[in-house]
Design an enzyme around this catalytic site. Sequence first.
Site, mmCIF file in Angstrom:
data_model
loop_
_atom_site.group_PDB
_atom_site.id
_atom_site.type_symbol
_atom_site.label_atom_id
_atom_site.label_comp_id
_atom_site.label_asym_id
_atom_site.label_seq_id
_atom_site.Cartn_x
_atom_site.Cartn_y
_atom_site.Cartn_z
ATOM 1 N N GLY A 1 0.976 -1.048 -0.647
ATOM 2 C CA GLY A 1 0.334 -0.107 0.432
ATOM 3 C C GLY A 1 0.912 1.654 -0.118
ATOM 4 O O GLY A 1 2.211 1.031 -0.120
ATOM 5 N N CYS A 2 0.097 2.190 -0.014
ATOM 6 C CA CYS A 2 0.702 3.412 0.622
ATOM 7 C C CYS A 2 2.096 3.134 1.293
ATOM 8 O O CYS A 2 1.945 2.374 2.821
ATOM 9 C CB CYS A 2 -0.487 4.511 0.766
ATOM 10 S SG CYS A 2 0.745 6.485 1.983
ATOM 11 N N HIS A 3 3.355 3.738 1.440
ATOM 12 C CA HIS A 3 4.159 3.435 2.370
ATOM 13 C C HIS A 3 4.688 4.782 3.363
ATOM 14 O O HIS A 3 4.649 4.056 4.363
ATOM 15 C CB HIS A 3 5.750 3.893 1.581
ATOM 16 C CG HIS A 3 5.516 5.062 0.275
ATOM 17 N ND1 HIS A 3 7.145 5.418 -0.569
ATOM 18 C CD2 HIS A 3 5.651 6.686 0.731
ATOM 19 C CE1 HIS A 3 6.939 6.531 -0.573
ATOM 20 N NE2 HIS A 3 6.157 7.493 -0.086
ATOM 21 N N CYS B 1 1.240 4.567 4.972
ATOM 22 C CA CYS B 1 1.057 3.159 6.217
ATOM 23 C C CYS B 1 1.687 2.261 6.255
ATOM 24 O O CYS B 1 1.279 1.801 7.458
ATOM 25 C CB CYS B 1 -0.413 2.225 4.826
ATOM 26 S SG CYS B 1 -1.716 4.221 4.381
#
Length: 161
Positions: A11-13, A15
């Site tokens: 996912g988004c780094h 997160c």
Amino acid sequence: MELTKIAFGGGCHWCTEAVFQHLIGVDKVSQGWVSSTGKNSSFSEAVIVEFDNSKIDLKTLIEIHLLTHKSTSNHSMREKYRSAIYYFKDYQKEEISTIINELQNGFLEKIITKTLEFNNFKPSTKEFQNYYKNNPQKPFCEKYIQPNLKLILKRFSEYSK
């Protein structure tokens, strides 16, 4: 104490960074973009995690990773958010694959997370590093990161800082 290195993408780094920063035994989390080799040589958002295997094991880290991103969803943003575990040492490749196979029983859908060789890393700019620590009240953090941290506290409390 010798630390073990592994990298996680999915996912988004922001997160992913926050999730691993909240775990006992994790010494350092480097946020940025990771590339592998061959058809996975493009850079994708990821983190490098350095951890003390005597405090938290690889299986626990992988299980947390699989539960805190869409590890069973082959969505349209997979090039930017490749679901992967990147190994640094050859012996880690088989260990990661074995762990994913063992954990598959706990998932209704097939895990699509790839086991890939680590090739290169580009760190995020300083303004985006430690994003959650610096911005916990931002709507993005409240909507996407805090539910993952609550999951860790509920299911993995013995590893939660």
